[in-house]
Design a protein around this motif. Structure first.
Motif, PDB file in Angstrom:
ATOM      1  N   VAL A 671      -9.396  57.717  52.930  1.00  0.00           N
ATOM      2  CA  VAL A 671      -9.970  57.069  54.125  1.00  0.00           C
ATOM      3  C   VAL A 671      -8.850  56.681  55.089  1.00  0.00           C
ATOM      4  N   ALA A 672      -7.750  56.149  54.561  1.00  0.00           N
ATOM      5  CA  ALA A 672      -6.631  55.770  55.441  1.00  0.00           C
ATOM      6  C   ALA A 672      -6.122  56.994  56.190  1.00  0.00           C
ATOM      7  N   GLN A 673      -5.974  58.087  55.465  1.00  0.00           N
ATOM      8  CA  GLN A 673      -5.500  59.308  56.106  1.00  0.00           C
ATOM      9  C   GLN A 673      -6.539  59.839  57.108  1.00  0.00           C
ATOM     10  N   GLY A 674      -7.803  59.696  56.740  1.00  0.00           N
ATOM     11  CA  GLY A 674      -8.866  60.138  57.643  1.00  0.00           C
ATOM     12  C   GLY A 674      -8.918  59.312  58.921  1.00  0.00           C
ATOM     13  N   ILE A 675      -8.746  58.013  58.780  1.00  0.00           N
ATOM     14  CA  ILE A 675      -8.713  57.144  59.967  1.00  0.00           C
ATOM     15  C   ILE A 675      -7.522  57.538  60.844  1.00  0.00           C
ATOM     16  N   ALA A 676      -6.401  57.823  60.201  1.00  0.00           N
ATOM     17  CA  ALA A 676      -5.212  58.246  60.949  1.00  0.00           C
ATOM     18  C   ALA A 676      -5.482  59.536  61.709  1.00  0.00           C
ATOM     19  N   SER A 677      -6.188  60.468  61.052  1.00  0.00           N
ATOM     20  CA  SER A 677      -6.489  61.739  61.735  1.00  0.00           C
ATOM     21  C   SER A 677      -7.456  61.514  62.880  1.00  0.00           C
ATOM     22  N   ASN A 694       9.302  61.860  64.716  1.00  0.00           N
ATOM     23  CA  ASN A 694       9.815  60.643  64.063  1.00  0.00           C
ATOM     24  C   ASN A 694       8.644  59.687  63.868  1.00  0.00           C
ATOM     25  N   PHE A 695       8.845  58.696  63.018  1.00  0.00           N
ATOM     26  CA  PHE A 695       7.738  57.782  62.686  1.00  0.00           C
ATOM     27  C   PHE A 695       7.549  56.671  63.720  1.00  0.00           C
ATOM     28  N   LEU A 696       8.311  56.706  64.816  1.00  0.00           N
ATOM     29  CA  LEU A 696       8.009  55.795  65.922  1.00  0.00           C
ATOM     30  C   LEU A 696       6.877  56.381  66.759  1.00  0.00           C
ATOM     31  N   ASP A 697       7.019  57.660  67.083  1.00  0.00           N
ATOM     32  CA  ASP A 697       6.014  58.276  67.945  1.00  0.00           C
ATOM     33  C   ASP A 697       5.018  59.142  67.197  1.00  0.00           C
ATOM     34  N   TYR A 698       5.293  59.422  65.922  1.00  0.00           N
ATOM     35  CA  TYR A 698       4.273  60.001  65.062  1.00  0.00           C
ATOM     36  C   TYR A 698       3.790  58.853  64.195  1.00  0.00           C
ATOM     37  N   ARG A 699       2.628  58.327  64.517  1.00  0.00           N
ATOM     38  CA  ARG A 699       2.229  57.041  63.957  1.00  0.00           C
ATOM     39  C   ARG A 699       1.333  57.194  62.741  1.00  0.00           C
ATOM     40  N   ILE A 700       1.906  56.989  61.557  1.00  0.00           N
ATOM     41  CA  ILE A 700       1.058  56.900  60.378  1.00  0.00           C
ATOM     42  C   ILE A 700       0.525  55.465  60.328  1.00  0.00           C
ATOM     43  N   PRO A 701      -0.643  55.264  59.727  1.00  0.00           N
ATOM     44  CA  PRO A 701      -1.247  53.932  59.819  1.00  0.00           C
ATOM     45  C   PRO A 701      -0.497  52.881  58.998  1.00  0.00           C
ATOM     46  N   GLY A 702      -0.575  51.655  59.445  1.00  0.00           N
ATOM     47  CA  GLY A 702      -0.072  50.519  58.689  1.00  0.00           C
ATOM     48  C   GLY A 702      -1.259  49.688  58.219  1.00  0.00           C
ATOM     49  N   PHE A 703      -0.959  48.607  57.548  1.00  0.00           N
ATOM     50  CA  PHE A 703      -2.044  47.798  56.977  1.00  0.00           C
ATOM     51  C   PHE A 703      -3.030  47.317  58.032  1.00  0.00           C
ATOM     52  N   GLN A 704      -2.538  47.022  59.231  1.00  0.00           N
ATOM     53  CA  GLN A 704      -3.450  46.484  60.238  1.00  0.00           C
ATOM     54  C   GLN A 704      -4.370  47.536  60.843  1.00  0.00           C
ATOM     55  N   ASP A 705      -4.099  48.807  60.517  1.00  0.00           N
ATOM     56  CA  ASP A 705      -4.953  49.873  61.040  1.00  0.00           C
ATOM     57  C   ASP A 705      -6.047  50.262  60.064  1.00  0.00           C
ATOM     58  N   THR A 758      -7.015  58.885  70.732  1.00  0.00           N
ATOM     59  CA  THR A 758      -6.002  57.881  71.089  1.00  0.00           C
ATOM     60  C   THR A 758      -6.578  56.972  72.164  1.00  0.00           C
ATOM     61  N   PRO A 759      -5.983  55.776  72.356  1.00  0.00           N
ATOM     62  CA  PRO A 759      -6.518  54.884  73.393  1.00  0.00           C
ATOM     63  C   PRO A 759      -6.614  55.577  74.753  1.00  0.00           C
ATOM     64  N   GLU A 760      -5.567  56.312  75.100  1.00  0.00           N
ATOM     65  CA  GLU A 760      -5.599  56.941  76.431  1.00  0.00           C
ATOM     66  C   GLU A 760      -6.711  57.981  76.548  1.00  0.00           C
TER      67      GLU A 760
ATOM     68  N   VAL B 186      -0.115  46.946  75.380  1.00  0.00           N
ATOM     69  CA  VAL B 186      -1.020  48.002  74.924  1.00  0.00           C
ATOM     70  C   VAL B 186      -0.208  48.906  74.015  1.00  0.00           C
ATOM     71  N   HIS B 187      -0.748  49.157  72.847  1.00  0.00           N
ATOM     72  CA  HIS B 187      -0.067  50.028  71.900  1.00  0.00           C
ATOM     73  C   HIS B 187      -1.088  50.933  71.240  1.00  0.00           C
ATOM     74  N   ILE B 188      -0.601  51.859  70.424  1.00  0.00           N
ATOM     75  CA  ILE B 188      -1.516  52.784  69.749  1.00  0.00           C
ATOM     76  C   ILE B 188      -1.776  52.324  68.325  1.00  0.00           C
ATOM     77  N   ARG B 189      -0.709  52.010  67.608  1.00  0.00           N
ATOM     78  CA  ARG B 189      -0.865  51.576  66.216  1.00  0.00           C
ATOM     79  C   ARG B 189      -0.896  50.056  66.176  1.00  0.00           C
ATOM     80  N   HIS B 190      -1.836  49.501  65.430  1.00  0.00           N
ATOM     81  CA  HIS B 190      -1.959  48.043  65.381  1.00  0.00           C
ATOM     82  C   HIS B 190      -0.891  47.416  64.495  1.00  0.00           C
ATOM     83  N   SER B 191      -0.315  48.197  63.604  1.00  0.00           N
ATOM     84  CA  SER B 191       0.736  47.630  62.759  1.00  0.00           C
ATOM     85  C   SER B 191       2.026  47.580  63.585  1.00  0.00           C
TER      86      SER B 191
END
Lengths: 777, 287
Positions: A671-677, A694-705, A758-760, B186-191
């Motif tokens: 589910v986490a991976q699915g939400i990320a996709s 890189n993991f700054l602009d390639y965003r894998i989810p964190g706990f808050q996501d 994405t938000p945009e 405004v950001h994309i990832r909430h973490s």
């Protein structure tokens, strides 16, 4: 009902199967003691680095390696001249070269490689290799690549089509003629990186007999050996693959050219060579899930029956062929075993483009197809006024059904999952979506999607489907499981231990699964296609049963009673009527003592009820089929387009659950991976170059996501898997993205046709909807 | 990784020692938490000849409140700033920003001065410091000098600091009422994420009307910016819907965003308007 009672009482009697045990190796992992590839070194080992193409498409004019060769610490530099020169690869068309002969086809294509005494020197030397190119026009968009006159990547494929899929069943035109409504739908799922913790890597050692030992985490040690043996020009038995513990894969680590590059570096330097990717390389020149475009046309009767489906699926395969042909076919027709569409025609195109080659990813094309289809069904429900859950119930497959393409559904909990999902989530009482997206504020929405998957897949290798195992007892009393399917980090070895422990009635924590080494392990098809528990696990069960028979007969002889008097109980063989028992350790020692130290070995093999599909692609593909339903609740910020998943429910039919803890872990991860996709992750490419490696602009989810999740298993009874177990690894991911997209629609009243949202992207859709609404006023 | 292995490293005990080290090593860089510098060095974007480590210089650590001004030592960690009771009360915008700066691990290592010196147009703390009229205190061979923060950033990665100067403190001058201040992004990832657009605001209210306003935006221009047109427009007005609409419009007009891998210029401009409204409302709600 008698059956159900029997099952319940059986479950109650189980000691090991059904227990939420921690993974056997988790303590070692948590303490940082597990030796992953990057922890391993072989005496004398060198480090390899790859010289990659800096341009997306061009002819190689000249390669000057002299400066690199002169650098102190460099032990080998190789180019295409050092390669056997045969085209090879894991799938047709075979288009791997080890190193590019005369043409580069993507930024990152492998042109040369160096081996040196340290990673730094290797990197420096790689930068000293000068390559002169004659640049050629490049093409990135698959639809552009399909047009006549587009730049051609491979002369053998002047239309840039690497693989074409076609399937037709029933009478499509007649089906559409019966339809009261015909709907159309387009969806695009983006390029998605595995984001596994451990990047790709290998150590390869060349041997005096011309063979190689490869240490690499791979799902497919045996099958990949077939690929590498062709590429390296040596027979299969000359390649030994040893599988260290996995640091994650999700489909990335099937078969990789770096093993051949390291092999040739080792051959030239006569030293073992390690190649280990940096993250930038893993994302930028690696092999993500391909972008897939879906176009669906669906004929529906007034009462909601699906009567015809026409589809066109276009995959952006990249410059070479990895596992993308079967991914494309899966994306084209697996959904026909979830719903009865009655009459279908699907065309699929796997297109060459000047990007790094894509490969398989958890879900294997089916997750993408379900994203497209399940958002479509949600929309059809709304447009026909028929409840979308009812549409799924009405058209969904049932136990005992045979799908259009001959797939035999032996057990099916789809309806139970739908029912439970509706009742636990409150989906039934959802509010309708707003007619116009609100200008401001955070709004909530809820979305549902169903999904399914296989448990094992025919034709991973041509020769056979199935698995074999040994369960053995040694002089030291150790019970060990020997299979050909590696644990890829998901907990297979724990599940195998539980299965064997259940049969032998021993403590599962004491059962070890041996590491995979092609020199000693039985031939295995591999850990893929969600087949581990079902297919390999069944072989383990049968092997354990064989071991049990042998143990019982040995104990009977030793205790002087007939075998039917002996029962295996809590680690011992006991005489049922009392009067004697022998522990496993005693039995193991006795057996070894009698037979020159031999193990007592139980053998098991399982051949699933699958068939090689015929020319029309008809034939049962999988051992068993799994089903699920997900519900997502989201909050959308209507001014920024930012979406947050706030609640989640996942209901799964995976048959009997061997280990509720690891199975739930699979659902959480899926589910986490699915939400990320759905919301976050996409490999962005501009002019052929990955712009977010890189993991700054390639965003894998964190706990808050990732929200808290409700997970429930609907345990159907399947006749094939061990104790009725089916798969969970991929089905846990499959419905997620569609559930999230449907929830977004329910929140804001706008349909998305592309992931990630994405938000945009969502903001643009919201702005367009609001502008149009204002115009109407 | 070569750069990391071969760079010279000097750990100093005082500001004076640091200045001397900077003078004697051309191309040296001051290192505090290293959360930006080490990443830049690993990528090869920053290639210092020498690292001058000031993270243990006592005179650079700590938060002092004297003569009505708030002095935050350059090497004070973000975590210590956002947990400081005076900062929490007097500069909530800075706390909002600090909480979003990386994750906990980064906040435990990173310093306010480092975030300022990195001079990212998207720096979390830039907006709060702009609206708090902060001053940058720097020390060089000729002694201390003070630079208003709005004059400190010259472009992406560029500051007014001389190569031989070290930032010693950030000072919120006396008389700045920062109690009604806020920061959002405004950001994309909430973490953990980086701002696509960010904004800070500070208001002083009298009878419900704005007596004084400061508005800042980040990631919409080569440096973090103040929106002075909107600040003066707000003077004497209540934060009504109409007024906020006008402020958002003025804020958008002040931006010169770019399109990059994170967001389009169009989205950034639109979000500048959204954020300015939100931070003003959020600031005004604080007391």
């Amino acid at each position: 009902m008698a059956d159900a009672v029997a099952v319940t009482s059986q479950i109650r009697k189980r000691k090991s199967v059904g227990q939420p045990l921690p993974q056997i190796d988790s303590a070692e992992k948590v303490k940082g003691l597990t030796q992953y590839l990057q922890d391993l070194s072989v005496p004398g080992m060198l480090y390899g680095a790859i010289v990659r193409s800096a341009i997306p498409h061009g002819l190689i004019r000249e390669i000057d390696t002299s400066r690199a060769e002169r650098l102190s610490g460099v032990r080998a530099v190789i180019t295409a001249r050092d390669c056997p020169g045969v085209l090879f690869g894991p799938q047709e068309p075979q288009d791997w070269e080890i190193l590019c002969r005369n043409k580069v086809r993507y930024i990152g294509d492998e042109v040369a490689a160096v081996a040196a005494i340290s990673p730094d020197v290797a990197k420096e030397a790689a930068a000293l290799v000068r390559v002169e190119y004659q640049e050629l026009p490049a093409v990135y968009d698959p639809f552009e690549a399909l047009k006549p006159g587009a730049p051609v990547l491979w002369e053998q494929h002047p239309d840039n089509v690497a693989y074409r899929f076609h399937i037709e069943r029933g009478d499509l035109e007649a089906g559409f003629a019966r339809a009261d409504d015909v709907f159309e739908h387009d969806f695009y799922t983006g390029r998605f990186y595995h984001g596994q913790m451990e990047p790709m890597g290998c150590i390869v050692q060349y041997h005096a007999d011309g063979g190689y030992t490869i240490w690499t985490p791979t799902h497919l040690p045996f099958r990949s050996r077939m690929t590498y043996s062709k590429g390296l020009g040596v027979s299969m038995d000359k390649i030994r693959i040893v599988v260290p513990p996995f640091g994650g894969s999700f489909g990335m680590k099937y078969e990789l050219n770096i093993n051949c590059i390291a092999a040739l570096l080792s051959k030239k330097s006569r030293r073992p060579v390690k190649i280990f990717f940096e993250r930038e390389e893993d994302i930028g020149a690696g092999h993500p899930r391909m972008g897939l475009h879906f176009h669906y046309r669906l004929g529906v009767t007034r009462d909601g029956r699906f009567v015809a489906k026409e589809a066109r699926v276009v995959g952006t395969g990249g410059a070479r062929t990895f596992w993308t042909p079967p991914v494309l076919s899966t994306a084209c027709y697996r959904i026909d075993s979830l719903y009865h569409f009655q009459n279908v025609r699907t065309e699929g195109f796997l297109v060459y483009t000047n990007q790094s080659p894509a490969t398989c990813f958890r879900g294997f094309g089916n997750a993408e197809a379900l994203t497209a289809l399940e958002t479509f069904i949600d929309e059809i429900g709304e447009r026909t006024g028929i409840d979308p859950v009812e549409l799924r119930r009405m058209n969904g497959v049932k136990a005992g059904d045979v799908s259009l393409h001959g797939w035999r559904i032996a057990s099916c909990g789809l309806r139970e999952c739908l029912d439970r999902a509706e009742s636990v989530s409150g989906f039934r009482n959802r509010k309708p979506p707003p007619k116009i997206p609100p200008r401001r504020g955070v709004v909530r929405g809820i979305g549902l999607a169903a999904g399914h998957h296989i448990s094992g897949n025919r034709i991973i290798i041509n020769e056979y489907d199935g698995a074999s195992a040994q369960v053995r007892l040694g002089f030291d009393g150790q019970v060990a499981v020997i299979v050909g399917e590696p644990d890829i980090g998901q907990g297979m070895n724990t599940v195998f231990a539980q299965i064997a422990a259940e049969v032998l009635d021993v403590d599962p924590a004491s059962v070890r699964s041996l590491p995979i080494d092609t020199l000693v392990s039985p031939h295995g098809v591999g850990t893929l296609g969600s087949r581990g528990t079902t297919v390999a696990g069944r072989a383990v069960q049968l092997a354990a049963e064989d071991a049990r028979t042998k143990l019982v007969s040995l104990a009977a002889e030793l205790l002087g009673v007939p075998p039917q008097e002996i029962r295996l109980q809590s680690g011992s063989a006991v005489v049922a009527s009392g009067g004697g028992s022998l522990s496993m350790a005693e039995l193991g020692r006795e057996y070894a003592t009698r037979y020159g130290g031999a193990f007592l070995i139980g053998h098991g093999h399982f051949t699933p009820p699958t068939e090689i599909p015929d020319a029309t692609k008809y034939g049962n593909l999988s051992t068993s089929y799994v089903f699920g339903t997900h519900v997502a609740e989201v909050e959308v910020d209507t001014e920024t387009g930012a979406t947050r998943v706030v609640r989640y429910w996942a209901l799964h039919d995976s048959g009997t659950i061997i280990n509720p803890s690891t199975a739930t872990g699979q659902v959480h991860g899926g589910v986490a991976q699915g939400i990320a996709s759905a919301l976050l992750e996409e490999v962005l490419v501009k002019d052929g170059r990955v712009t977010n490696p890189n993991f700054l602009d390639y965003r894998i989810p964190g706990f808050q996501d990732i929200p808290e999740m409700y997970v429930e298993f609907v345990e159907t009874k399947d006749p094939y898997g061990p104790f009725g177990a089916k798969s969970i690894g991929e089905s846990s991911l499959n419905p997620t993205a569609a559930a999230v997209c449907n929830a977004i629609y329910n929140a804001v009243g706008v349909r998305v046709h592309q992931t990630p949202v994405t938000p945009e992207r969502l903001w643009k859709l919201l702005e367009t909807a609001r502008t149009e609404a204002r115009k109407k006023e | 990784m070569t750069e990391l292995n071969t760079v010279e490293y000097i750990a100093v005990k005082s500001v004076a020692e640091a200045v001397t080290a900077l003078q004697s090593h051309k191309g040296a860089r001051v290192i505090m938490g290293g959360t930006d510098l080490m990443v830049g060095m690993r990528d090869g974007r920053i290639r210092p000849s020498c690292l001058v480590d000031v993270s243990r210089v006592r005179e650079l650590i700590g938060i002092a409140n004297h003569h009505g001004s708030l002095r935050i030592g350059a090497a004070t960690k973000i975590t210590d700033i956002i947990e400081h009771p005076v900062v929490r009360q007097a500069c909530p915008a800075l706390v909002d920003a600090g909480k979003l700066l990386g994750g906990w691990q980064i906040q435990n290592m990173a310093t306010l001065a480092g975030n300022v010196c990195n001079a990212s147009p998207a720096a979390e703390t830039a907006g709060p410091l702009l609206v708090l009229d902060a001053e940058v205190e720097a020390c060089g061979p000729s002694g201390l000098r003070s630079i208003p923060v709005h004059q400190f950033w010259l472009g992406p990665g560029k500051t007014a600091l001389e190569p031989t100067e070290i930032l010693t403190a950030i000072i919120i001058p006396p008389g700045v009422d920062g109690r009604r201040s806020a920061y959002q992004r405004v950001h994309i990832r909430h973490s953990v994420d980086i701002a696509l657009v960010c904004s800070a605001a500070r208001v002083v209210l009298a009878d419900g009307n704005v007596q004084e306003a400061r508005i800042a935006l980040g990631a919409v221009a080569p440096t973090p910016i103040r929106v002075r047109e909107a600040e003066s427009y707000l003077q004497g007005r209540a934060l009504s819907e109409e007024v906020l609409d006008k402020v958002a419009e003025l804020a958008q007009a002040a931006t010169q965003p770019i399109t990059d891998v994170r967001a389009s210029a169009e989205y950034r401009r639109a979000m500048a308007g959204v954020l300015v409204r939100r931070v003003l409302q959020s600031a005004a709600r604080r007391a």
